[in-house]
Design an enzyme around this catalytic site. Structure first.
Site: not given
Ligand SMILES: C[S@@+](CC[C@H](N)C(=O)[O-])C[C@H]1O[C@@H](n2cnc3c(N)ncnc32)[C@H](O)[C@@H]1O
Length: 351
Positions: A218-219, A236, A256, A301
């Site tokens: 969300p930012g 996004d 994307d 990740k």
């Protein structure tokens, strides 16, 4: 003093031990690791004190990935009463220092020692001043780091202030800004503290610069950039925080992140998309290789197993790629305090 006390995120003891073992081999500081899963620290035991000293001299602390803090020294058992006198006796074998830090493992047991450490700090500093082992002299290069396992067992460590963590336990005290749209915001702020010297923020994170935030919603990361008055293209498919969009500095692209190409080169690319490390590496190669950005902060990740090997492989792959492409890029990587099953990479292109 033939031990190196290493702190890490709980659950990453194996990675921290592998990392120090790799450096120890390179500098002939052979030894073995004593650790337990989840305790958030590793003791690297060498044959003699000079091996630890050499290791801490040769290895740049800011190159370490999973190691948050380090010090060379020894474990000491303190009596139940008058711990101070006993510690002052131990310090006789240590050089004069400019600072003393009280640290604990980053675990619940460690946290339960916080009030003990708080109470002990003032009498300890006073006692050290009195016997002359602590001097208010900014020139003194070393610091004593006391790492308490409980109120009676402590690792009495020594570290060079310029080659160890900048914050006690390697944990920056960052306050979550209430207006930020997500907690991840602290990850980017911590990355900047870690990778960009504070005195360079005004030139490297300057107003009117431009950035692309891949996986922005969300930012939280975009919010950090906007705080620096940087214009952001936020990429996004998910929704961005409306208040952040009101800043007028953010353009939202529902696209994307792996397909997105900027119209013009930007100063920063940041990326927090959960993806396989190899795909993230490819993204880094595209952005830095084509010169689409000058600097980048990218979250990597980690897989469940062989996390240290995976990071090593990715870093090696990136180095080879940029070497072959003739592109001069500095690459750094750290498991930040706000990182979980991940590490954060910083890249900067110089040509
Ligand atoms: C961990 S969240 C990012 C949080 C963000 N950094 C913040 O501070 O608020 C990951 C985001 O990546 C987005 N995402 C996942 N795959 C993506 C892709 N291929 N392209 C763009 N965004 C993607 C998700 O929609 C999600 O919003």
């Amino acid at each position: 003093m033939n031990s190196l006390l290493i702190q890490c995120r709980p659950g990453f003891e194996t990675e921290a031990a592998s990392e120090i073992a790799l450096h120890a081999e390179q500098y002939g500081a052979h030894g073995y690791a004593r650790t337990q899963a989840g305790q958030a620290w590793v003791e690297w035991v060498t044959q003699d004190a000079s091996a630890c000293e050499r290791l801490m001299r040769e290895v740049r602390f800011n190159q370490l990935i999973f190691i948050r803090q380090w010090a060379r020294g020894q474990f000491v058992d303190l009596p139940e009463k008058d711990r101070l006198t006993s510690l002052l006796g131990v310090f006789k074998a240590y050089p004069r220092v400019a600072q003393v830090w009280l640290e604990v493992p980053d675990t619940n047991d460690g946290k339960s020692l916080a009030s003990f450490c708080k109470k002990f700090t003032a009498p300890l500093e006073k006692g050290m001043h009195k016997v002359g082992c602590l001097r208010a002299n900014a020139e003194l290069p070393q610091r004593i780091q006391l790492f308490f396992l409980n109120s009676q067992r402590v690792f009495v460590g020594l570290a060079e202030r310029a080659n160890a963590a900048t914050w006690p336990m390697g944990i920056p005290r960052l306050k979550f800004p209430r207006e930020a749209p997500s907690r991840s915001t602290l990850k980017l702020e911590e990355a900047w503290h870690h990778f960009v010297p504070r005195e360079q923020w005004d030139s490297r994170l300057a107003p009117a610069m431009t950035a692309v935030d891949l996986g922005a919603a969300p930012g939280g990361w975009t919010w950090q950039l906007v705080q620096r008055h940087i214009r952001v293209s936020a990429v996004d498919n998910g929704p961005m925080d409306p208040a952040l969009m009101d800043s007028g500095l953010v353009e939202h692209f529902r696209a994307d992140g792996y397909q997105f190409e900027p119209r013009k080169s930007v100063d920063w690319m940041v990326c927090d998309i959960v993806e396989r490390p190899a795909r993230t590496a490819w993204l880094i190669e595209q952005w830095l290789g084509h010169g689409w950005c000058r600097e980048a902060v990218v979250n990597l990740k980690l897989p469940m197993k062989k996390r240290f090997d995976e990071v090593q492989q990715i870093l090696m792959r990136l180095e080879e790629f940029f070497d072959e492409a003739g592109v001069k890029v500095s690459i750094r990587c750290k498991q930040l305090y706000h990182d979980r099953e991940e590490v954060t990479c910083h890249l900067r292109r110089f040509n």
